[in-house]
Design a protein around this motif. Structure first.
Motif, PDB file in Angstrom:
ATOM      1  N   GLY A  24      31.717  18.810  55.764  1.00  0.00           N
ATOM      2  CA  GLY A  24      30.423  19.001  56.412  1.00  0.00           C
ATOM      3  C   GLY A  24      29.666  20.169  55.819  1.00  0.00           C
ATOM      4  N   SER A  25      30.386  21.239  55.513  1.00  0.00           N
ATOM      5  CA  SER A  25      29.757  22.424  54.916  1.00  0.00           C
ATOM      6  C   SER A  25      29.210  22.110  53.528  1.00  0.00           C
ATOM      7  CB  SER A  25      30.764  23.570  54.836  1.00  0.00           C
ATOM      8  OG  SER A  25      31.243  23.931  56.111  1.00  0.00           O
ATOM      9  N   ILE A  26      29.996  21.387  52.729  1.00  0.00           N
ATOM     10  CA  ILE A  26      29.560  21.067  51.367  1.00  0.00           C
ATOM     11  C   ILE A  26      28.343  20.145  51.388  1.00  0.00           C
ATOM     12  CG2 ILE A  26      30.214  19.800  49.279  1.00  0.00           C
ATOM     13  CD1 ILE A  26      33.029  20.948  49.621  1.00  0.00           C
ATOM     14  N   ALA A  27      28.370  19.149  52.255  1.00  0.00           N
ATOM     15  CA  ALA A  27      27.219  18.247  52.351  1.00  0.00           C
ATOM     16  C   ALA A  27      25.960  19.020  52.711  1.00  0.00           C
ATOM     17  CB  ALA A  27      27.492  17.161  53.385  1.00  0.00           C
ATOM     18  N   ALA A  28      26.089  20.013  53.600  1.00  0.00           N
ATOM     19  CA  ALA A  28      24.938  20.814  53.994  1.00  0.00           C
ATOM     20  C   ALA A  28      24.499  21.744  52.868  1.00  0.00           C
ATOM     21  CB  ALA A  28      25.271  21.618  55.246  1.00  0.00           C
ATOM     22  N   LEU A  29      25.448  22.323  52.135  1.00  0.00           N
ATOM     23  CA  LEU A  29      25.094  23.169  50.999  1.00  0.00           C
ATOM     24  C   LEU A  29      24.272  22.398  49.972  1.00  0.00           C
ATOM     25  CD1 LEU A  29      28.476  25.078  50.445  1.00  0.00           C
ATOM     26  CD2 LEU A  29      26.281  26.141  51.042  1.00  0.00           C
ATOM     27  N   GLN A  30      24.612  21.132  49.785  1.00  0.00           N
ATOM     28  CA  GLN A  30      23.897  20.316  48.805  1.00  0.00           C
ATOM     29  C   GLN A  30      22.445  20.051  49.209  1.00  0.00           C
ATOM     30  OE1 GLN A  30      26.583  16.944  48.719  1.00  0.00           O
ATOM     31  NE2 GLN A  30      27.440  17.591  46.758  1.00  0.00           N
ATOM     32  N   GLN A  31      22.141  20.204  50.492  1.00  0.00           N
ATOM     33  CA  GLN A  31      20.787  19.933  50.978  1.00  0.00           C
ATOM     34  C   GLN A  31      19.890  21.163  50.961  1.00  0.00           C
ATOM     35  OE1 GLN A  31      19.796  16.759  51.664  1.00  0.00           O
ATOM     36  NE2 GLN A  31      21.864  16.273  50.917  1.00  0.00           N
ATOM     37  N   LEU A  32      20.431  22.312  50.596  1.00  0.00           N
ATOM     38  CA  LEU A  32      19.618  23.532  50.550  1.00  0.00           C
ATOM     39  C   LEU A  32      18.601  23.448  49.425  1.00  0.00           C
ATOM     40  CD1 LEU A  32      22.361  26.270  51.111  1.00  0.00           C
ATOM     41  CD2 LEU A  32      20.704  25.404  52.787  1.00  0.00           C
ATOM     42  N   ALA A  33      17.529  24.229  49.567  1.00  0.00           N
ATOM     43  CA  ALA A  33      16.483  24.229  48.545  1.00  0.00           C
ATOM     44  C   ALA A  33      17.031  24.694  47.200  1.00  0.00           C
ATOM     45  CB  ALA A  33      15.329  25.117  48.997  1.00  0.00           C
TER      46      ALA A  33
END
Length: 370
Positions: A24-33
């Motif tokens: 979940g953390s990695i998926a969210a990191l990938q969505q950062l600007a």
């Protein structure tokens, strides 16, 4: 920024919450600007795995580097020899992030996520091998980590009490997404599993800390004939669910491991979600149930009390009567159940987002490379 993140727990027989949280953390990191370049670190495996967590890594498009040792040898080499270095295989990285308790050598700035220190609170719930592994992990964390990430204040306090310098601790709660299951889908999943219209749901790994024994005792006290108790999750260790079930437990259904989509739908379909664990470092299943507006009964001990203190019913996990009374209260009072479910959903969707988790992690990474 290039970050090496340990992900071998995704290939464990029972990946558990640490795998869910890491992905979940990695998926969210990938969505950062401005996302980091993530390199996943795993042990050597003889053949590809069909483990759903490993397949999810493929879906995320994360590059995986394989260390030159199988899992047990790698963990032992890291903990006893402090070798091999991650960069031997990954190439240069700015930060190494250990998301579980297998601690690689600090050959770059080292972030370690301590999900919980349950082995200190309830040592008898773990195997002797597990206690040795976690004890060494904690020793290395205290010695080598530049920053220790905690998903809850409960875990933060445990880390402080274990001797980790509070100046190195950072609070980074996990998150959830906004995937609320439509009631039609929930009804379809309930029908596919052959469940009653009203049921109490528990989700987790079958192991002593989750307090299934207490939950089953509470269910027998209730003697409900119009509802079911549904248990979802893989077999873990030191607790045999089949041996625990007794004659007359016909209202208890054990579904074992189910897909993530089915788990969400079952949480949405459930009348009550009951999670009476003795202690948790965060309690992702509680948060996931809250997202579906399902009222929660959970422990007053550990991090689940942080999640559900104002939106759920908190029980004393060592007292089956406390569990039984709280479950009965929600089964019999639909207005309170609906009220708590709606409050829980509002809190979960507002305060616990993966985006916030990713932003806090990036702040930690930048702190180490600035």
């Amino acid at each position: 920024m290039r970050v090496a993140i340990t992900l071998e727990q995704c290939w464990h027989r029972v990946p558990g919450g640490t795998a869910v949280a890491a992905l979940g953390s990695i998926a969210a990191l990938q969505q950062l600007a401005e996302p980091p370049e993530v390199v996943g670190v795993a042990a050597w495996h003889h053949k590809p795995s069909l483990n759903p967590f490993a397949l999810e890594i493929d879906a995320l498009g994360v590059d995986i580097v394989r260390m030159p040792l199988p899992r047990l040898a790698l963990y032992s080499a890291w903990h006893l020899l402090r070798h091999p270095r991650v960069e031997r295989i990954s190439g240069p990285v700015d930060v190494i992030h250990a998301t579980g308790m297998a601690i690689p050598p600090a050959s770059a700035p080292l972030v370690i996520t301590v999900n919980d220190l349950a082995f200190l609170r309830y040592p008898n719930n773990f195997t002797s091998r597990g206690r040795r592994f976690f004890s060494k992990s904690l020793q290395l964390t205290a010695r080598d980590a530049d920053i220790v990430v905690c998903p809850s204040r409960h875990t933060w306090r445990d880390c402080e009490q274990a001797g980790i310098d509070p100046n190195r601790l950072r609070l980074v709660p996990y998150g959830t997404d906004a995937r609320v299951v439509h009631q039609v889908e929930a009804a379809q999943v309930r029908q596919r599993f052959g469940l009653d219209e009203r049921f109490v749901l528990w989700v987790g790994t079958v192991e002593p800390r989750k307090n299934l024994s207490g939950l089953l005792q509470a269910w027998r006290m209730l003697g409900r004939s119009n509802e079911q108790l549904v248990l979802v999750g893989p077999q873990g260790w030191k607790f045999n669910l089949k041996d625990e079930l007794k004659v007359g437990d016909g209202s208890v259904r054990c579904l074992g491991f189910v897909s993530d989509a089915d788990k969400r739908a079952l949480m949405s379909a459930a009348t009550v979600f009951c999670y009476p664990s003795f202690t948790e470092g965060f309690g992702l299943p509680v948060l996931e149930a809250m997202v579906q507006a399902t009222p929660v009964v959970t422990s007053s001990l550990g991090a689940t009390a942080e999640l559900a203190s104002d939106v759920g019913l908190l029980i004393q996990p060592s007292d089956p009567r406390s569990i039984a009374d709280a479950v009965a209260r929600l089964l019999d009072d639909s207005s309170q159940a609906e009220h708590l479910g709606q409050k829980g959903q509002q809190l979960a969707l507002k305060e616990y987002r993966w985006q916030s988790c990713a932003e806090k992690l990036m702040k930690v990474y930048r702190e180490l490379v600035s």
